[in-house]
Write a protein that holds these residues in place. Structure first.
Motif, PDB file in Angstrom:
ATOM      1  N   UNK A   1       0.831  -1.199   0.000  1.00 32.87           N
ATOM      2  CA  UNK A   1       0.000   0.000   0.000  1.00 32.87           C
ATOM      3  C   UNK A   1       0.868   1.252   0.000  1.00 32.87           C
ATOM      4  N   UNK A   2       1.535   1.475  -1.100  1.00 29.61           N
ATOM      5  CA  UNK A   2       2.420   2.638  -1.184  1.00 29.61           C
ATOM      6  C   UNK A   2       1.631   3.749  -1.887  1.00 29.61           C
ATOM      7  N   UNK A   3       1.365   4.835  -1.137  1.00 29.51           N
ATOM      8  CA  UNK A   3       0.491   5.877  -1.676  1.00 29.51           C
ATOM      9  C   UNK A   3       1.224   6.767  -2.663  1.00 29.51           C
ATOM     10  N   UNK A   4       0.733   6.774  -3.893  1.00 27.79           N
ATOM     11  CA  UNK A   4       1.453   7.476  -4.960  1.00 27.79           C
ATOM     12  C   UNK A   4       1.425   8.995  -4.822  1.00 27.79           C
ATOM     13  N   UNK A   5       0.412   9.540  -4.121  1.00 30.42           N
ATOM     14  CA  UNK A   5       0.332  11.001  -4.026  1.00 30.42           C
ATOM     15  C   UNK A   5       0.976  11.554  -2.754  1.00 30.42           C
TER      16      UNK A   5
ATOM     17  N   UNK B   1       6.602  11.748   3.670  1.00 29.79           N
ATOM     18  CA  UNK B   1       5.225  11.771   4.215  1.00 29.79           C
ATOM     19  C   UNK B   1       4.742  10.338   4.484  1.00 29.79           C
ATOM     20  N   UNK B   2       4.987   9.474   3.501  1.00 28.72           N
ATOM     21  CA  UNK B   2       4.512   8.095   3.631  1.00 28.72           C
ATOM     22  C   UNK B   2       5.210   7.376   4.786  1.00 28.72           C
ATOM     23  N   UNK B   3       6.517   7.563   4.895  1.00 35.98           N
ATOM     24  CA  UNK B   3       7.244   6.846   5.957  1.00 35.98           C
ATOM     25  C   UNK B   3       6.904   7.403   7.348  1.00 35.98           C
ATOM     26  N   UNK B   4       6.619   8.699   7.436  1.00 32.98           N
ATOM     27  CA  UNK B   4       6.162   9.250   8.724  1.00 32.98           C
ATOM     28  C   UNK B   4       4.833   8.605   9.118  1.00 32.98           C
TER      29      UNK B   4
ATOM     30  N   UNK C   1      13.795  11.735  -0.666  1.00 29.62           N
ATOM     31  CA  UNK C   1      12.902  12.030   0.465  1.00 29.62           C
ATOM     32  C   UNK C   1      11.664  12.815   0.081  1.00 29.62           C
ATOM     33  N   UNK C   2      11.831  13.873  -0.760  1.00 29.90           N
ATOM     34  CA  UNK C   2      10.671  14.697  -1.070  1.00 29.90           C
ATOM     35  C   UNK C   2      10.080  14.390  -2.434  1.00 29.90           C
ATOM     36  N   UNK C   3      10.466  13.276  -2.996  1.00 26.44           N
ATOM     37  CA  UNK C   3       9.901  12.865  -4.291  1.00 26.44           C
ATOM     38  C   UNK C   3       8.530  12.207  -4.074  1.00 26.44           C
ATOM     39  N   UNK C   4       7.571  12.537  -4.947  1.00 28.91           N
ATOM     40  CA  UNK C   4       6.277  11.848  -4.876  1.00 28.91           C
ATOM     41  C   UNK C   4       6.484  10.377  -5.223  1.00 28.91           C
ATOM     42  N   UNK C   5       5.871   9.506  -4.442  1.00 29.27           N
ATOM     43  CA  UNK C   5       6.058   8.069  -4.680  1.00 29.27           C
ATOM     44  C   UNK C   5       5.608   7.692  -6.096  1.00 29.27           C
ATOM     45  N   UNK C   6       4.554   8.355  -6.562  1.00 28.00           N
ATOM     46  CA  UNK C   6       4.045   8.095  -7.911  1.00 28.00           C
ATOM     47  C   UNK C   6       5.066   8.372  -8.996  1.00 28.00           C
TER      48      UNK C   6
ATOM     49  N   UNK D   1      10.473   5.010  -9.877  1.00 30.63           N
ATOM     50  CA  UNK D   1      10.444   3.787 -10.691  1.00 30.63           C
ATOM     51  C   UNK D   1       9.943   2.629  -9.820  1.00 30.63           C
ATOM     52  N   UNK D   2       9.574   1.532 -10.471  1.00 33.49           N
ATOM     53  CA  UNK D   2       9.076   0.359  -9.744  1.00 33.49           C
ATOM     54  C   UNK D   2      10.062  -0.134  -8.695  1.00 33.49           C
ATOM     55  N   UNK D   3      11.353  -0.112  -9.052  1.00 33.09           N
ATOM     56  CA  UNK D   3      12.385  -0.595  -8.138  1.00 33.09           C
ATOM     57  C   UNK D   3      12.469   0.268  -6.886  1.00 33.09           C
ATOM     58  N   UNK D   4      12.381   1.588  -7.076  1.00 32.13           N
ATOM     59  CA  UNK D   4      12.453   2.486  -5.910  1.00 32.13           C
ATOM     60  C   UNK D   4      11.175   2.441  -5.085  1.00 32.13           C
ATOM     61  N   UNK D   5      10.042   2.253  -5.754  1.00 33.13           N
ATOM     62  CA  UNK D   5       8.793   2.100  -4.996  1.00 33.13           C
ATOM     63  C   UNK D   5       8.882   0.870  -4.091  1.00 33.13           C
ATOM     64  N   UNK D   6       9.479  -0.169  -4.651  1.00 32.63           N
ATOM     65  CA  UNK D   6       9.625  -1.396  -3.872  1.00 32.63           C
ATOM     66  C   UNK D   6      10.512  -1.131  -2.646  1.00 32.63           C
ATOM     67  N   UNK D   7      11.536  -0.286  -2.831  1.00 31.76           N
ATOM     68  CA  UNK D   7      12.402   0.063  -1.686  1.00 31.76           C
ATOM     69  C   UNK D   7      11.619   0.817  -0.618  1.00 31.76           C
TER      70      UNK D   7
END
Ligand SMILES: Nc1ncnc2c1ncn2[C@@H]1O[C@H](COP(=O)(O)OP(=O)(O)OP(=O)(O)O)[C@@H](O)[C@H]1O
Length: 309
Positions: free
Chosen positions: A88-92, A97-100, A130-135, A138-144
């Motif tokens: 459940x990685x939120x793209x927006x 923000x997501x890790x907090x 850190x401040x990049x939108x998850x959306x 790349x797929x590899x970094x989203x997985x990280x």
């Protein structure tokens, strides 16, 4: 005494009338990557969802660090990090923000959240995003990012459901490297349907098929299990089977064609040297000789078929 990080005791699960998991037992007491291998529908996700307390099992018990996941879910979940099949990685949200948010969900004390986020990002190599939108990753970094949320509270057990699925070849290499690193100080239970991947990453292997365990042991034991017991040789002037059987260690001989022969042996692989020496001595004109090691995935198929018989 070795402390048990994960203990699965006679676990079974049924969706309505169909059993998806039958009588699974497992005990893991140290860091390292353990592979849960099975083809599609084997029961991997069901098992992992139960371990992580996302699904309630029909029968059996799961203990994480000695805590029963059903009886003491809150305490047990503190010891578990979970990377589900579809994280459940939120793209927006940005990575920070997501890790907090993930840290809050894990009940990390407010004063310690920032440090936990920084450490998790560093561990998986995403501090520069850190401040990049998850959306926009790349797929590899989203997985990280997904892996970072799974380790943010420093759990003893990290469960990853098919973590390399859908990654391109370069991302795959990087992801496997990271999983190996995480396995150095966590117990990682990873599912996969690719035997070569489990072979590459894991210290122990649990194969499941049709919801049942069909093989469970160390990778070393698995390697011994699949040790080659025959060589394939091609010769221009092959001898008779009886002549070949005189070579020390040869247990059986099977001619595949006029010039190709499969030679079964007991003992170690130095048999090839003795065959080469005998060929030179008797003029058999050996053209090719190789160990007849079945492809890993063929072995998996074979074990699966055996389990259904
Ligand atoms: N919610 C559900 N309701 C009914 N049956 C289900 C449900 N989820 C899974 N199953 C069935 O349970 C069995 C095990 O599924 P599971 O998803 O655990 O396998 P898997 O090994 O993770 O496979 P995959 O790699 O395809 O995810 C399958 O036969 C599947 O169809």
């Amino acid at each position: 005494m070795m402390s048990t990080i994960l203990k699965i005791d006679r676990l079974s699960h049924r969706y309505s009338s169909t059993w998806a998991v039958r009588d699974i037992n497992l005990e893991v007491g140290h860091a390292g990557v353990i592979g849960l291998l099975g083809s599609n529908g084997a029961g991997k996700s069901t098992t992992m969802n139960i371990i992580c307390g996302v699904l309630n099992q029909t029968e059996g018990t799961v203990y994480v660090n000695g805590l029963d996941i059903r009886q003491q879910p809150e305490q047990a979940k503190r010891e578990i990090g979970f990377l589900p099949q579809n994280p459940p990685v939120y793209t927006d949200l940005t990575v920070d923000e997501y890790l907090h948010y993930a840290a809050q969900l894990r009940h990390i004390e407010k004063s310690k959240v920032r440090k936990a986020v920084e450490e998790a990002k560093e561990r998986v190599g995403i501090s520069h995003f850190s401040s990049r939108l998850i959306g926009n990753l790349s797929g590899g970094y989203r997985q990280r990012v997904g892996i970072a949320q799974a380790i943010i509270h420093k759990p003893k057990l990290v469960v990853m459901d098919e973590p390399t699925n859908g990654l391109d070849p370069n991302q795959l290499i990087e992801a496997r490297k990271l999983i190996r690193e995480i396995g150095q100080d966590h117990t990682v239970l990873l599912s996969s349907h690719i035997l070569s991947e489990v072979h590459l990453l894991c210290r122990e292997i649990v194969m499941i098929e049709g919801g049942r365990v069909i093989f469970s042991d160390t990778m070393e034991a698995f390697n011994n299990y699949v040790q080659p017991h025959s060589v394939l040789a091609r010769m221009e002037q092959p001898p008779t089977a009886a002549e070949l059987q005189q070579i020390s260690g040869v247990s059986n001989v099977e001619f595949l064609s006029d010039r190709q022969v499969r030679i079964y042996f007991d003992g170690d692989e130095s048999i090839t040297e003795r065959i080469v020496a005998a060929s030179v001595q008797h003029g058999w004109r050996l053209r090719e000789i190789k160990l007849d090691k079945g492809l890993l995935d063929d072995i998996f198929k074979q074990l699966s078929i055996q389990s259904l018989q």
